[in-house]
Structures are given as structure tokens and as C-alpha cells.
Write a protein that holds these residues in place. Sequence first.
Motif, PDB file in Angstrom:
ATOM      1  N   LEU A   6       0.864  -1.176   0.000  1.00 16.00           N
ATOM      2  CA  LEU A   6       0.000   0.000   0.000  1.00 16.00           C
ATOM      3  C   LEU A   6       0.894   1.217   0.000  1.00 16.00           C
ATOM      4  CD1 LEU A   6      -2.279  -1.126   2.961  1.00 16.00           C
ATOM      5  CD2 LEU A   6      -2.734  -1.427   0.533  1.00 16.00           C
ATOM      6  N   ALA A   7       0.359   2.321  -0.367  1.00 17.62           N
ATOM      7  CA  ALA A   7       1.151   3.537  -0.343  1.00 17.62           C
ATOM      8  C   ALA A   7       0.359   4.648   0.330  1.00 17.62           C
ATOM      9  CB  ALA A   7       1.528   3.968  -1.756  1.00 17.62           C
ATOM     10  N   SER A   8       1.073   5.479   1.030  1.00 16.82           N
ATOM     11  CA  SER A   8       0.431   6.607   1.669  1.00 16.82           C
ATOM     12  C   SER A   8       1.409   7.756   1.726  1.00 16.82           C
ATOM     13  CB  SER A   8       0.004   6.226   3.087  1.00 16.82           C
ATOM     14  OG  SER A   8      -0.535   7.343   3.734  1.00 16.82           O
ATOM     15  N   GLU A   9       1.025   8.860   1.184  1.00 19.73           N
ATOM     16  CA  GLU A   9       1.871  10.059   1.186  1.00 19.73           C
ATOM     17  C   GLU A   9       3.277   9.753   0.691  1.00 19.73           C
ATOM     18  OE1 GLU A   9       1.526  11.844   5.073  1.00 19.73           O
ATOM     19  OE2 GLU A   9      -0.289  12.874   4.438  1.00 19.73           O
ATOM     20  N   GLY A  10       3.357   8.995  -0.371  1.00 15.61           N
ATOM     21  CA  GLY A  10       4.642   8.704  -0.981  1.00 15.61           C
ATOM     22  C   GLY A  10       5.416   7.593  -0.301  1.00 15.61           C
ATOM     23  N   LYS A  11       4.920   7.068   0.792  1.00 13.62           N
ATOM     24  CA  LYS A  11       5.632   5.997   1.491  1.00 13.62           C
ATOM     25  C   LYS A  11       4.879   4.690   1.258  1.00 13.62           C
ATOM     26  CE  LYS A  11       7.064   9.188   5.097  1.00 13.62           C
ATOM     27  NZ  LYS A  11       6.859   9.607   6.490  1.00 13.62           N
ATOM     28  N   GLU A  12       5.659   3.663   0.991  1.00  7.09           N
ATOM     29  CA  GLU A  12       5.037   2.365   0.776  1.00  7.09           C
ATOM     30  C   GLU A  12       5.248   1.479   1.988  1.00  7.09           C
ATOM     31  OE1 GLU A  12       6.065   0.249  -2.685  1.00  7.09           O
ATOM     32  OE2 GLU A  12       4.777   1.459  -3.972  1.00  7.09           O
ATOM     33  N   PHE A  13       4.293   0.649   2.250  1.00  2.58           N
ATOM     34  CA  PHE A  13       4.514  -0.362   3.285  1.00  2.58           C
ATOM     35  C   PHE A  13       3.792  -1.637   2.900  1.00  2.58           C
ATOM     36  CE2 PHE A  13       1.019   2.355   4.552  1.00  2.58           C
ATOM     37  CZ  PHE A  13       0.043   1.485   5.000  1.00  2.58           C
ATOM     38  N   SER A  14       4.310  -2.723   3.437  1.00  7.97           N
ATOM     39  CA  SER A  14       3.758  -4.027   3.111  1.00  7.97           C
ATOM     40  C   SER A  14       2.603  -4.350   4.043  1.00  7.97           C
ATOM     41  CB  SER A  14       4.860  -5.079   3.265  1.00  7.97           C
ATOM     42  OG  SER A  14       4.290  -6.347   3.395  1.00  7.97           O
ATOM     43  N   VAL A  15       1.674  -5.092   3.516  1.00  8.13           N
ATOM     44  CA  VAL A  15       0.552  -5.530   4.344  1.00  8.13           C
ATOM     45  C   VAL A  15       1.056  -6.339   5.546  1.00  8.13           C
ATOM     46  CG1 VAL A  15      -1.495  -7.020   4.360  1.00  8.13           C
ATOM     47  CG2 VAL A  15      -1.112  -5.446   2.471  1.00  8.13           C
ATOM     48  N   ALA A  16       2.170  -7.049   5.343  1.00  9.66           N
ATOM     49  CA  ALA A  16       2.707  -7.859   6.437  1.00  9.66           C
ATOM     50  C   ALA A  16       3.148  -7.001   7.620  1.00  9.66           C
ATOM     51  CB  ALA A  16       3.879  -8.685   5.936  1.00  9.66           C
ATOM     52  N   GLU A  17       3.374  -5.722   7.377  1.00 10.83           N
ATOM     53  CA  GLU A  17       3.777  -4.840   8.479  1.00 10.83           C
ATOM     54  C   GLU A  17       2.603  -4.423   9.354  1.00 10.83           C
ATOM     55  OE1 GLU A  17       6.720  -1.672   7.244  1.00 10.83           O
ATOM     56  OE2 GLU A  17       6.186  -2.488   5.268  1.00 10.83           O
ATOM     57  N   ILE A  18       1.405  -4.699   8.898  1.00  9.76           N
ATOM     58  CA  ILE A  18       0.227  -4.285   9.672  1.00  9.76           C
ATOM     59  C   ILE A  18      -0.010  -5.282  10.796  1.00  9.76           C
ATOM     60  CG2 ILE A  18      -2.251  -3.804   9.600  1.00  9.76           C
ATOM     61  CD1 ILE A  18      -1.925  -3.200   6.611  1.00  9.76           C
ATOM     62  N   ARG A  19       0.171  -4.827  12.006  1.00  6.14           N
ATOM     63  CA  ARG A  19      -0.068  -5.715  13.149  1.00  6.14           C
ATOM     64  C   ARG A  19      -1.565  -5.852  13.413  1.00  6.14           C
ATOM     65  NH1 ARG A  19       2.937  -4.552  18.604  1.00  6.14           N
ATOM     66  NH2 ARG A  19       4.382  -6.044  17.712  1.00  6.14           N
ATOM     67  N   SER A  20      -2.255  -4.740  13.319  1.00  6.45           N
ATOM     68  CA  SER A  20      -3.678  -4.787  13.679  1.00  6.45           C
ATOM     69  C   SER A  20      -4.442  -3.717  12.908  1.00  6.45           C
ATOM     70  CB  SER A  20      -3.863  -4.580  15.181  1.00  6.45           C
ATOM     71  OG  SER A  20      -3.292  -3.358  15.576  1.00  6.45           O
ATOM     72  N   VAL A  21      -5.721  -3.950  12.785  1.00  3.82           N
ATOM     73  CA  VAL A  21      -6.610  -3.004  12.119  1.00  3.82           C
ATOM     74  C   VAL A  21      -7.730  -2.628  13.073  1.00  3.82           C
ATOM     75  CG1 VAL A  21      -8.249  -2.669  10.229  1.00  3.82           C
ATOM     76  CG2 VAL A  21      -6.143  -3.947   9.815  1.00  3.82           C
TER      77      VAL A  21
END
Lengths: 325, 93
Positions: free
Chosen positions: A58-73
Amino acid sequence: LGSAGPLVLIISNALDVTADFLQARARERDVCFARLNTECLATLPLEMRLEESETFRLASEGKEFSVAEIRSVYFRRPVPPAVGGDAAPHVRAWMASEIRSAWGGLLNTSPTTRWVNHPLAVSGASYKPEQLARARRTALRIPPTLLTTKPTSALEFCERHDWRVIVKPVAHGEILAESEADDRLVYTNQVSEDLKQQLDRVASCPTLFQRRLDKATDVRVTIAGHTVVAVELHSQEREFSTIDCRRENMRDMRYSIVELPPEIRAQLLALTQSYGLVFAAIDLVRDVNGTWWFLELNPAGQWAWLDERAGTNIADALLDVLISE
Amino acid sequence: MKPFLSTFFESRPTDDLLAACGTSTGTRAKENGDADYAAASGTQTSTAVREEADSDTPRSAASVGTSTMTKVKSESGDADVAPGMALWEAPVL
């Protein structure tokens, strides 16, 4: 994104101040979080590759991160994505559906992400009649209840309970019109005998009746993980809030934190967990005899106002759940 | 035939707070109710929301580690969130 550790993703809409409230506390606690307002999804890049390896980004404000980095929603109050442009309305509606499916599919790819609450659990917990039946099976007390489209049944119920009966919507009490000025609300109301002739109207729409309880207080129970916070709302101190405590914006409501009887606490936890929910806002009544009655469960209910006005600390309890291993 | 509950229909108060107790579902109510609740609560967050609500200038669509309170003018933004099984469509009680 920063290096503050696994990410807490807050999914809601831009006008959700309860999510803002949680964010403020997350910032104070140095919790790494991102806020995703779903009306904006059409403007956000996403990518999922299933080739030699799997990547979900996913990307947000020019920064990308992996879904695997999401600990919790923290899945709070999402709204449909807004799709602009010059496409025809039916095409934009289809695009919105595609966007929902893409994001939903992507966010669900990580088996280790903790959802508070998962959308499917929220859906499963969102039908008041089913809640009442399940609560009763959990040994919680519920008021005698009739959901009907039969006028004769409605009349029989009201007479049997000596017209000490309330009526409420099955789902929610907002009737949105074209213009806000034409919007209508319906609260919980007493059914008096002079409405006897109107009961024929239940034939046109399912209507939920319950025996009126002799309230001492309304009680809002908030569950976050294994934390159970109960607050009494002293709704009987003012005439306008005796039947529905929300009236007049809960003006001058007095609150007090209360300890639930252990068996009630256990039953509410069991009910919440039976839906696969991690969070729930539950409405109870404590009657004048000290009996506790279950009214309903709100899987995405509000809570921040209790932190501000009743002195609870639900924000920290929620964050603890969201950042726990 | 009108529904029985229509007997009890009321106009929305200008300072509606239904959203505060978790039974509100409509975006319109959330805008009004939560914003007013927020204003009443007097917190920094609330003030920010009120300011944003008065602004038509969209900010970022999402953000990391910072609050995003974007006023969005959308065609579908006022649609109620109906019960359903799809992601983003979970009902709000």
C-alpha cells in the motif's frame, strides 16, 4: 512510515472523531499508526503481485509499506469510496465496488493481522433480534420481546403487559431524506393505550416491542479484549431521558463507573466472543430491584465520550489490544 | 400504510448527538452529531474536526502517524452504510 514498529491501521471516515481521539492517544504512546479514510480509497495506490513471490503493498503520502507490516486493524466506521471523474454514475458505482474488493482482498491477505473488529464479525453481530435470542441463550436476561407484523399480536402483547410497553426500531432510528431538514429520527418510545387504533400499522413494517423496564440506571458496557468497562448513566434523574437516555443529547447526564456482577461480566464476554468480536459496546439496564437486563450490542459503538465525561480509559484498553503480540 | 413507528418520528435537533451512543448510522448524522459532540467535548481533537468540517479544502487522502480529517465532497459520501457481508459495508450500530 517511520521505524516505530508494526503498524496499527485505523480504518474509518474522515469525520470520525472517535478515531481521532484514539489517534491522539496513540501518538502520546508513540504507537505507529496509519489512518485510512475509506471515502478516499479511489485516490490511493495499491499493488498486489502473485508471481514468483508474493508482495502486497500500500502507499500513503509517498511511502510504501507491506501488508505484512500491519499488526492490527481498528475497523471503525468506513464509508463507501468516493469515485469522481466523468464516468456515468452506474460506472462509478461499479468502480467503487471494484475498489472495495481490491482493498478488502489486499488487507485480508495477512493471516497475522488482528482485526478490531473483523468486518465479517461485525456483520454477524448486527441484527438486534438475533442478538436478543443469543443473549438469552447466554443466560443474560432480556425484556419480554415481540417482533411482529401482526396487529393482533401487537395488541395482545400490549394488553398482557398492561401497556407498560416500549417500541423501538429493529436496526436504527434515522430516516434520511433528500434534504436534511426533512430527516426524521425515532427514539425508543412508550406505547400508550390511546395508540391502540394505530397498531394496525405494524402490518406494513416489522416492529419491535418490549416490556418497559423499571429502570434504576442505563448501563453502557464497553469490551476491549478482556477488559470490561461498565458505566452507569443516571437517566432516571430527568424525565426526558427515562425511556431513551439519548434524548436531548444526554444533556447533564451523570455518569458513574460501576463493577458488574461477575456472572454478568462473564456472560457479556461470552456473548461478545461468540461473534468473534474483540470490541463491543453493550447497552444494559439495571432495574430498581437490582436485576441486570441486556438490550443490545453495538459492534462499532461509540466510547470516546465516556473517556471524556465518565473518566474511563477505553482508549488505552483498545490500544493495548491493538499493539499486543 | 405508514409504519407504526412513524407515530413517533421527530425532526432532527440541530445539536443531534445520536452518534455519541453508538446507534447512529448515517454519514449525515455523523457529520452533525460527532462534530457537535466533538465541539462540546472541548478537546484539541474536537476543535480540529470542527475546523476541518468548516473547510472545503481536501487534504491528504490518508496519512501515516498523523490525523487525516479531510472534508470530502463525494457523490456517495452521504449514502448510508447498509448491512452486508462485504468489506467496507459492515453496518454501524
